[in-house]
Design a protein around this motif. Structure first.
Motif, PDB file in Angstrom:
ATOM      1  N   LYS A   1       0.833  -1.212   0.000  1.00 45.16           N
ATOM      2  CA  LYS A   1       0.000   0.000   0.000  1.00 45.16           C
ATOM      3  C   LYS A   1       0.866   1.259   0.000  1.00 45.16           C
ATOM      4  N   VAL A   2       1.864   1.267   0.851  1.00 49.40           N
ATOM      5  CA  VAL A   2       2.718   2.454   0.988  1.00 49.40           C
ATOM      6  C   VAL A   2       3.554   2.651  -0.269  1.00 49.40           C
ATOM      7  N   THR A   3       4.079   1.577  -0.816  1.00 50.80           N
ATOM      8  CA  THR A   3       4.869   1.679  -2.049  1.00 50.80           C
ATOM      9  C   THR A   3       4.016   2.238  -3.184  1.00 50.80           C
ATOM     10  N   ILE A   4       2.786   1.760  -3.306  1.00 47.33           N
ATOM     11  CA  ILE A   4       1.882   2.273  -4.344  1.00 47.33           C
ATOM     12  C   ILE A   4       1.640   3.766  -4.146  1.00 47.33           C
ATOM     13  N   MET A   5       1.405   4.178  -2.912  1.00 50.97           N
ATOM     14  CA  MET A   5       1.165   5.599  -2.631  1.00 50.97           C
ATOM     15  C   MET A   5       2.375   6.438  -3.028  1.00 50.97           C
ATOM     16  N   LEU A   6       3.564   5.995  -2.670  1.00 50.28           N
ATOM     17  CA  LEU A   6       4.767   6.743  -3.022  1.00 50.28           C
ATOM     18  C   LEU A   6       4.944   6.814  -4.538  1.00 50.28           C
TER      19      LEU A   6
END
Length: 143
Positions: free
Chosen positions: A65-70
């Motif tokens: 999730k965090v990687t996608i957001m970044l």
């Protein structure tokens, strides 16, 4: 309750012990990734790359999730969202190293360190990281 007002325990009701002990033998193959005690198990500093945001995670649903957001922030033109990603292998207990526990005392993945702030801002729990990034860059949350 009995005549003294004390609570009676039925035969099949569980009563927790007054002093709890950890049975390390139970839990199967994933028992080593969660443990009921706090603090690091070994000294290990975390690597820090050249970008302001450091992400320590694994390709689990919460980590992704965090990687996608970044990546979405970068695609939207937010150059300050450049980041270095570091693998935290939870099967090998990397989340219990001293550097990781300094960032996240819960020893869960993911954790993010924002070095563009002074002092460094540490954020853990994927939902909290997503909200932090959305607020920091003014993106993906409607006004």
């Amino acid at each position: 309750q009995d005549e003294k007002g004390e609570r009676r325990v039925a035969e099949n009701e569980y009563t927790p012990p007054k002093v709890w002990t950890w049975d390390q033998e139970s839990g199967g193959r994933f028992a080593n990734i969660n443990r009921p005690i706090a603090g690091p198990t070994h000294d290990k500093e975390l690597q820090v790359g050249k970008h302001p945001i450091q992400l320590y995670s694994l390709a689990t649903p919460n980590g992704v999730k965090v990687t996608i957001m970044l990546e979405e922030l970068l695609a939207a033109g937010h150059s300050g969202a450049e980041y270095d990603a570091w693998l935290i292998n939870i099967q090998d207990g990397h989340q219990f190293g001293s550097g990781y526990v300094d960032l996240n005392p819960n020893s869960k993945i993911p954790v993010m360190a924002d070095h563009s702030t002074d002092p460094v801002t540490r954020v853990f729990e994927s939902g909290s990281i997503l909200v932090y990034l959305a607020n920091k860059f003014g993106a993906f949350i409607p006004e």
